[in-house]
Design a protein around this motif. Sequence first.
Motif, PDB file in Angstrom:
ATOM      1  N   MET A  15       0.526   5.360   1.730  1.00 52.17           N
ATOM      2  CA  MET A  15       1.231   3.478   1.699  1.00 52.17           C
ATOM      3  C   MET A  15       1.145   3.447  -0.182  1.00 52.17           C
ATOM      4  N   GLY A  16       2.260   3.422  -0.661  1.00 48.32           N
ATOM      5  CA  GLY A  16       2.114   3.685  -2.103  1.00 48.32           C
ATOM      6  C   GLY A  16       1.219   2.153  -2.795  1.00 48.32           C
ATOM      7  N   PHE A  17       1.061   2.521  -3.971  1.00 52.92           N
ATOM      8  CA  PHE A  17      -0.062   1.587  -4.999  1.00 52.92           C
ATOM      9  C   PHE A  17       0.692   0.954  -5.600  1.00 52.92           C
ATOM     10  N   ALA A  18       0.785  -0.379  -5.882  1.00 50.95           N
ATOM     11  CA  ALA A  18       1.742  -0.876  -6.959  1.00 50.95           C
ATOM     12  C   ALA A  18       0.866  -0.943  -7.861  1.00 50.95           C
ATOM     13  N   ASP A  19       1.201  -1.589  -9.261  1.00 50.52           N
ATOM     14  CA  ASP A  19       0.772  -0.978 -10.444  1.00 50.52           C
ATOM     15  C   ASP A  19      -0.030  -2.676 -10.654  1.00 50.52           C
ATOM     16  N   ALA A  37      -2.755  -1.474  -3.466  1.00 51.16           N
ATOM     17  CA  ALA A  37      -2.092  -1.333  -2.611  1.00 51.16           C
ATOM     18  C   ALA A  37      -0.636  -1.856  -2.451  1.00 51.16           C
ATOM     19  N   LEU A  38       0.867  -1.308  -1.712  1.00 48.63           N
ATOM     20  CA  LEU A  38       1.822  -2.294  -2.674  1.00 48.63           C
ATOM     21  C   LEU A  38       1.718  -3.369  -1.403  1.00 48.63           C
ATOM     22  N   GLU A  39       1.706  -3.150  -0.301  1.00 52.32           N
ATOM     23  CA  GLU A  39       1.310  -3.788   1.064  1.00 52.32           C
ATOM     24  C   GLU A  39       0.722  -4.952   0.837  1.00 52.32           C
TER      25      GLU A  39
END
Length: 66
Positions: A1-5, A41-43
């Motif tokens: 899972m990607g991370f949002a800044d 996390a982005l989600e």
Amino acid sequence: MGFADLSIQSIATEYDLTVQSVFDLCDQLGITYKNQETNLALEDAKAVIMQILHRQQSAAGEGDNF
């Protein structure tokens, strides 16, 4: 899972909320965090923001009832 800044602090600032209210949303959504500097996390960030927007729209709609 990607991370949002996006940290909890930045979300609180962007939507004019207290950090505690964002913590409460994270708790309600089952999102883990360490502190206000936690990058979500982005989600997870999307879920928190969608909940904030939903609550703001609901609050605004209540004022429209005559």
